[in-house]
Scaffold this motif. Structure first.
Motif, PDB file in Angstrom:
ATOM      1  N   ASP A   1       0.829  -1.204   0.000  1.00 59.86           N
ATOM      2  CA  ASP A   1       0.000   0.000   0.000  1.00 59.86           C
ATOM      3  C   ASP A   1       0.865   1.258   0.000  1.00 59.86           C
ATOM      4  O   ASP A   1       0.578   2.217  -0.727  1.00 59.86           O
ATOM      5  N   LEU A   2       1.922   1.262   0.802  1.00 63.20           N
ATOM      6  CA  LEU A   2       2.824   2.414   0.819  1.00 63.20           C
ATOM      7  C   LEU A   2       3.490   2.592  -0.550  1.00 63.20           C
ATOM      8  O   LEU A   2       3.639   3.708  -1.039  1.00 63.20           O
TER       9      LEU A   2
ATOM     10  N   LEU B   1       8.369   9.588   6.602  1.00 62.89           N
ATOM     11  CA  LEU B   1       7.480   8.473   6.910  1.00 62.89           C
ATOM     12  C   LEU B   1       8.011   7.822   8.191  1.00 62.89           C
ATOM     13  O   LEU B   1       8.978   7.058   8.150  1.00 62.89           O
ATOM     14  N   THR B   2       7.415   8.148   9.330  1.00 61.90           N
ATOM     15  CA  THR B   2       7.889   7.630  10.600  1.00 61.90           C
ATOM     16  C   THR B   2       7.208   6.309  10.941  1.00 61.90           C
ATOM     17  O   THR B   2       6.108   6.007  10.460  1.00 61.90           O
ATOM     18  N   GLU B   3       7.864   5.546  11.792  1.00 60.37           N
ATOM     19  CA  GLU B   3       7.278   4.289  12.243  1.00 60.37           C
ATOM     20  C   GLU B   3       5.971   4.551  12.996  1.00 60.37           C
ATOM     21  O   GLU B   3       5.011   3.789  12.887  1.00 60.37           O
ATOM     22  N   THR B   4       5.937   5.640  13.744  1.00 63.30           N
ATOM     23  CA  THR B   4       4.726   6.005  14.497  1.00 63.30           C
ATOM     24  C   THR B   4       3.569   6.294  13.543  1.00 63.30           C
ATOM     25  O   THR B   4       2.432   5.847  13.761  1.00 63.30           O
ATOM     26  N   ASP B   5       3.857   7.045  12.455  1.00 61.61           N
ATOM     27  CA  ASP B   5       2.811   7.370  11.476  1.00 61.61           C
ATOM     28  C   ASP B   5       2.257   6.105  10.835  1.00 61.61           C
ATOM     29  O   ASP B   5       1.042   5.940  10.690  1.00 61.61           O
ATOM     30  N   VAL B   6       3.164   5.227  10.411  1.00 61.24           N
ATOM     31  CA  VAL B   6       2.737   3.992   9.744  1.00 61.24           C
ATOM     32  C   VAL B   6       1.961   3.102  10.703  1.00 61.24           C
ATOM     33  O   VAL B   6       0.911   2.544  10.349  1.00 61.24           O
TER      34      VAL B   6
ATOM     35  N   ALA C   1       1.546  -2.760  15.197  1.00 63.86           N
ATOM     36  CA  ALA C   1       2.598  -2.503  16.172  1.00 63.86           C
ATOM     37  C   ALA C   1       3.793  -1.834  15.491  1.00 63.86           C
ATOM     38  O   ALA C   1       3.995  -1.953  14.272  1.00 63.86           O
ATOM     39  N   ARG C   2       4.595  -1.136  16.268  1.00 67.45           N
ATOM     40  CA  ARG C   2       5.771  -0.431  15.746  1.00 67.45           C
ATOM     41  C   ARG C   2       6.739  -1.373  15.017  1.00 67.45           C
ATOM     42  O   ARG C   2       7.243  -1.011  13.950  1.00 67.45           O
ATOM     43  N   PRO C   3       7.019  -2.579  15.539  1.00 69.97           N
ATOM     44  CA  PRO C   3       7.934  -3.465  14.812  1.00 69.97           C
ATOM     45  C   PRO C   3       7.432  -3.818  13.412  1.00 69.97           C
ATOM     46  O   PRO C   3       8.211  -3.942  12.471  1.00 69.97           O
ATOM     47  N   THR C   4       6.119  -3.969  13.276  1.00 74.48           N
ATOM     48  CA  THR C   4       5.550  -4.261  11.952  1.00 74.48           C
ATOM     49  C   THR C   4       5.700  -3.069  11.035  1.00 74.48           C
ATOM     50  O   THR C   4       6.051  -3.208   9.857  1.00 74.48           O
ATOM     51  N   ALA C   5       5.446  -1.879  11.571  1.00 77.81           N
ATOM     52  CA  ALA C   5       5.623  -0.658  10.786  1.00 77.81           C
ATOM     53  C   ALA C   5       7.073  -0.505  10.368  1.00 77.81           C
ATOM     54  O   ALA C   5       7.374  -0.163   9.210  1.00 77.81           O
ATOM     55  N   LYS C   6       7.989  -0.781  11.286  1.00 77.51           N
ATOM     56  CA  LYS C   6       9.415  -0.669  10.989  1.00 77.51           C
ATOM     57  C   LYS C   6       9.811  -1.634   9.874  1.00 77.51           C
ATOM     58  O   LYS C   6      10.551  -1.265   8.954  1.00 77.51           O
TER      59      LYS C   6
END
Length: 228
Positions: free
Chosen positions: A17-18, A33-38, A45-50
């Protein structure tokens, strides 16, 4: 094991999607594009976003230095030239090898027929079959490492192609006709001629995009089609 598969699936879905948002311009060059935003946008969760961000960094669509926020890559004229020249080196040799066996990939024929059928639409409507045309030629050689090398460029190549189409720098009929001629040259065993036409085909797009980005276009930008 099942949990790991699900996690990978989520990462892939978010990355896809990104990636599409970058190609369509929803996420513009230089945008952070921050991990928090994603994590917030996709409710993960943050690890998934990262992991999703790192996947796009590996593809060359995002740039992130050590301990820095990821940003959508900014392509300048020289970056565009580097991307197009890198793919031209690989594709030219592939065309020569396919022509030795007069091997025309069926997937390339199908992708080009889709381009011919397009009347109008979003830039990605043209980019998708165009990209599949070139990937089909690469994969037809049957060399895993060559395919892997080419795919390392695909993210940046797509960004360039979307920009070309968004700016209306190439006509769909020209793209289709030159693709068709490349396939005919492969079928008749004329590898050098196919590679020469590819250089003109890519060079025209490259230099027109360079000019549109504020650079000085090379002579390839004004090349007439050899099919006219």
């Amino acid at each position: 094991m099942a949990g790991r598969i699900a996690a990978v699936s989520i990462v892939e879905a978010i990355a896809a999607d990104l990636r599409n948002r970058i190609f369509t311009g929803d996420l513009v060059s230089g945008q952070t594009l921050t991990e928090t935003d994603v994590a917030s946008t996709y409710e993960v969760a943050r690890p998934t976003a990262k992991a999703s961000i790192e996947k796009l960094v590996a593809e060359g669509l995002l740039d992130r230095g050590t301990h820095k926020t990821a940003r959508v890559i900014e392509l300048g004229p020289e970056s565009v030239r580097d991307i197009y020249l890198a793919r031209a080196y690989l594709e030219s040799e592939v065309l020569r090898r396919l022509a030795r066996d007069k091997a025309v990939p069926g997937d390339a024929v199908l992708a080009n027929s889709e381009i011919a059928a397009l009347q109008s639409g979003a830039p990605l409507d043209v980019v998708e079959p165009d990209m599949r045309f070139h990937l089909s030629l690469i994969d037809a050689v049957g060399n895993e490492r060559i395919s892997r090398m080419y795919r390392s460029l695909v993210g940046e190549v797509r960004m360039c192609m979307v920009r070309v189409q968004s700016l209306h720098l190439l006509d769909n009929a020209l793209i289709h006709n030159e693709h068709q001629r490349i396939l005919e040259l492969i079928e008749s065993g004329q590898g050098d001629a196919a590679a020469q036409l590819l250089d003109e085909h890519l060079g025209r797009a490259r230099e027109r995009l360079v000019a549109a980005m504020g650079g000085t276009a090379g002579p390839e930008a004004a090349l007439p089609s050899t099919l006219d």
